[in-house]
Structures are given as structure tokens and as C-alpha cells.
Scaffold this motif. Sequence first.
Motif, PDB file in Angstrom:
ATOM      1  N   SER A  16       0.828  -1.198   0.000  1.00 17.17           N
ATOM      2  CA  SER A  16       0.000   0.000   0.000  1.00 17.17           C
ATOM      3  C   SER A  16       0.865   1.250   0.000  1.00 17.17           C
ATOM      4  N   ARG A  17       1.864   1.273   0.836  1.00 17.51           N
ATOM      5  CA  ARG A  17       2.752   2.446   0.899  1.00 17.51           C
ATOM      6  C   ARG A  17       3.539   2.624  -0.389  1.00 17.51           C
ATOM      7  N   GLN A  18       3.980   1.519  -0.986  1.00 18.08           N
ATOM      8  CA  GLN A  18       4.729   1.620  -2.238  1.00 18.08           C
ATOM      9  C   GLN A  18       3.852   2.175  -3.365  1.00 18.08           C
ATOM     10  N   VAL A  19       2.623   1.698  -3.457  1.00 17.36           N
ATOM     11  CA  VAL A  19       1.736   2.183  -4.515  1.00 17.36           C
ATOM     12  C   VAL A  19       1.386   3.642  -4.284  1.00 17.36           C
ATOM     13  N   ARG A  20       1.100   4.012  -3.034  1.00 18.00           N
ATOM     14  CA  ARG A  20       0.805   5.417  -2.724  1.00 18.00           C
ATOM     15  C   ARG A  20       1.990   6.307  -3.094  1.00 18.00           C
ATOM     16  N   GLN A  21       3.198   5.875  -2.780  1.00 19.32           N
ATOM     17  CA  GLN A  21       4.383   6.664  -3.114  1.00 19.32           C
ATOM     18  C   GLN A  21       4.551   6.771  -4.625  1.00 19.32           C
ATOM     19  N   LEU A  22       4.277   5.697  -5.340  1.00 20.38           N
ATOM     20  CA  LEU A  22       4.369   5.712  -6.798  1.00 20.38           C
ATOM     21  C   LEU A  22       3.372   6.707  -7.394  1.00 20.38           C
ATOM     22  N   VAL A  23       2.146   6.700  -6.896  1.00 24.86           N
ATOM     23  CA  VAL A  23       1.134   7.649  -7.381  1.00 24.86           C
ATOM     24  C   VAL A  23       1.566   9.074  -7.054  1.00 24.86           C
ATOM     25  N   LYS A  24       2.043   9.288  -5.832  1.00 24.12           N
ATOM     26  CA  LYS A  24       2.493  10.624  -5.420  1.00 24.12           C
ATOM     27  C   LYS A  24       3.644  11.098  -6.313  1.00 24.12           C
ATOM     28  N   ASP A  25       4.621  10.234  -6.551  1.00 25.88           N
ATOM     29  CA  ASP A  25       5.758  10.595  -7.410  1.00 25.88           C
ATOM     30  C   ASP A  25       5.302  10.906  -8.832  1.00 25.88           C
ATOM     31  N   SER A  26       4.342  10.146  -9.336  1.00 25.68           N
ATOM     32  CA  SER A  26       3.836  10.372 -10.694  1.00 25.68           C
ATOM     33  C   SER A  26       3.140  11.719 -10.804  1.00 25.68           C
ATOM     34  N   LEU A  27       2.305  12.041  -9.823  1.00 23.24           N
ATOM     35  CA  LEU A  27       1.610  13.331  -9.850  1.00 23.24           C
ATOM     36  C   LEU A  27       2.584  14.490  -9.655  1.00 23.24           C
ATOM     37  N   THR A  28       3.613  14.287  -8.844  1.00 22.41           N
ATOM     38  CA  THR A  28       4.641  15.325  -8.666  1.00 22.41           C
ATOM     39  C   THR A  28       5.386  15.550  -9.975  1.00 22.41           C
ATOM     40  N   SER A  29       5.728  14.487 -10.680  1.00 22.28           N
ATOM     41  CA  SER A  29       6.405  14.613 -11.978  1.00 22.28           C
ATOM     42  C   SER A  29       5.520  15.334 -12.988  1.00 22.28           C
ATOM     43  N   LEU A  30       4.246  15.022 -12.981  1.00 19.71           N
ATOM     44  CA  LEU A  30       3.310  15.677 -13.885  1.00 19.71           C
ATOM     45  C   LEU A  30       3.231  17.170 -13.581  1.00 19.71           C
ATOM     46  N   ASN A  31       3.178  17.506 -12.311  1.00 15.46           N
ATOM     47  CA  ASN A  31       3.141  18.909 -11.893  1.00 15.46           C
ATOM     48  C   ASN A  31       4.428  19.637 -12.302  1.00 15.46           C
ATOM     49  N   LYS A  32       5.575  19.003 -12.107  1.00 13.54           N
ATOM     50  CA  LYS A  32       6.856  19.616 -12.500  1.00 13.54           C
ATOM     51  C   LYS A  32       6.910  19.832 -14.007  1.00 13.54           C
ATOM     52  N   PHE A  33       6.370  18.870 -14.750  1.00 15.86           N
ATOM     53  CA  PHE A  33       6.367  18.994 -16.206  1.00 15.86           C
ATOM     54  C   PHE A  33       5.612  20.245 -16.629  1.00 15.86           C
ATOM     55  N   PHE A  34       4.408  20.433 -16.103  1.00 13.68           N
ATOM     56  CA  PHE A  34       3.605  21.591 -16.500  1.00 13.68           C
ATOM     57  C   PHE A  34       4.166  22.888 -15.925  1.00 13.68           C
ATOM     58  N   SER A  35       4.831  22.828 -14.791  1.00  9.06           N
ATOM     59  CA  SER A  35       5.425  24.034 -14.201  1.00  9.06           C
ATOM     60  C   SER A  35       6.518  24.615 -15.097  1.00  9.06           C
ATOM     61  N   ARG A  36       7.142  23.775 -15.903  1.00  6.19           N
ATOM     62  CA  ARG A  36       8.190  24.262 -16.809  1.00  6.19           C
ATOM     63  C   ARG A  36       7.660  25.259 -17.829  1.00  6.19           C
ATOM     64  N   PHE A  37       6.378  25.218 -18.089  1.00  4.66           N
ATOM     65  CA  PHE A  37       5.807  26.088 -19.109  1.00  4.66           C
ATOM     66  C   PHE A  37       5.315  27.414 -18.545  1.00  4.66           C
ATOM     67  N   ASN A  38       5.461  27.594 -17.256  1.00  2.56           N
ATOM     68  CA  ASN A  38       5.069  28.842 -16.609  1.00  2.56           C
ATOM     69  C   ASN A  38       6.299  29.750 -16.522  1.00  2.56           C
ATOM     70  N   LYS A  39       6.755  30.214 -17.673  1.00  2.00           N
ATOM     71  CA  LYS A  39       7.975  31.022 -17.760  1.00  2.00           C
ATOM     72  C   LYS A  39       7.669  32.347 -18.441  1.00  2.00           C
ATOM     73  N   ARG A  40       8.537  33.295 -18.181  1.00  2.00           N
ATOM     74  CA  ARG A  40       8.408  34.601 -18.851  1.00  2.00           C
ATOM     75  C   ARG A  40       8.908  34.531 -20.288  1.00  2.00           C
ATOM     76  N   SER A  41       9.928  33.702 -20.513  1.00  2.00           N
ATOM     77  CA  SER A  41      10.439  33.548 -21.879  1.00  2.00           C
ATOM     78  C   SER A  41      10.756  32.076 -22.122  1.00  2.00           C
ATOM     79  N   TYR A  42      10.670  31.679 -23.360  1.00  2.94           N
ATOM     80  CA  TYR A  42      10.875  30.285 -23.746  1.00  2.94           C
ATOM     81  C   TYR A  42      12.085  30.184 -24.663  1.00  2.94           C
ATOM     82  N   LYS A  43      12.632  28.975 -24.745  1.00  2.00           N
ATOM     83  CA  LYS A  43      13.775  28.744 -25.622  1.00  2.00           C
ATOM     84  C   LYS A  43      13.357  28.894 -27.082  1.00  2.00           C
ATOM     85  N   LEU A  44      14.286  29.401 -27.856  1.00  2.09           N
ATOM     86  CA  LEU A  44      14.069  29.489 -29.298  1.00  2.09           C
ATOM     87  C   LEU A  44      14.238  28.097 -29.897  1.00  2.09           C
ATOM     88  N   PRO A  45      13.624  27.831 -31.042  1.00  4.87           N
ATOM     89  CA  PRO A  45      13.789  26.509 -31.657  1.00  4.87           C
ATOM     90  C   PRO A  45      15.256  26.122 -31.856  1.00  4.87           C
TER      91      PRO A  45
END
Length: 122
Positions: A29-58
Amino acid sequence: RRCVQETEMTFLSKKQAPIFFQSNATLMSRQVRQLVKDSLTSLNKFFSRFNKRSYKLPEQVIDLERNVDLSIEDAFIVIQLKDEDGKIIFADQLESIQLEILRLIDESITVSQGIQLSLIHI
């Protein structure tokens, strides 16, 4: 004497079996809960990268991909692009991409809600 020892071992095994299975349930139970928590944290970090004032050029993104010494950002989703009349456009409709991401989040929440937190006191 051997029969008495076997009887004692069987009694101990029956007594310890619930503790053993409860301990396993707690660990899983603890392992699965930690896995879900880590997955949601990674998802949040992914979207947080797009909250920037400027973005990289191609060109900067291409340089990051070519240079093995520089770290390129990881991604959990790949969006296909296509060339249409000399313009680069999304191969998939943005609405379908949005729905798929929301489905992924909903599925993560649904799965995590069904997991009981087993507590054991020994």
C-alpha cells in the motif's frame, strides 16, 4: 516430542500468518501510494516548466538535442507535428491532447483513492 514441536510450529505459523499478510499489505500500500504521489509530482513539474516569462528558441532546443553534455528536459508526452502547406502544425487536435492529459490525471486520482492505508501495530 517431534509431534509436539510440529504442533507448536503450526500454532505459531497460524498466529503469525495474519501479521505477515498485514505487513505485506502495508508495504504494498505504501509503495503504490508513493508511486502515485511521485507520478503526480512529476506531472506537476512537467507543467510548471511552461510557466515562464520567456521560452527557448527553436535553435536552442535543437542545440540541446545535439549536445550530449547539455541536459534536455524530459517529457511524458510526445506530440506529433506535421507539415501542411509549408507550415508546421499539430498532427493531433489540441482538444484531444488536452482530454488525454485530463484522463491521465483522473485515472491517477481514481487509482489512488482505492488504495487503503494499512497500519500495523506490532
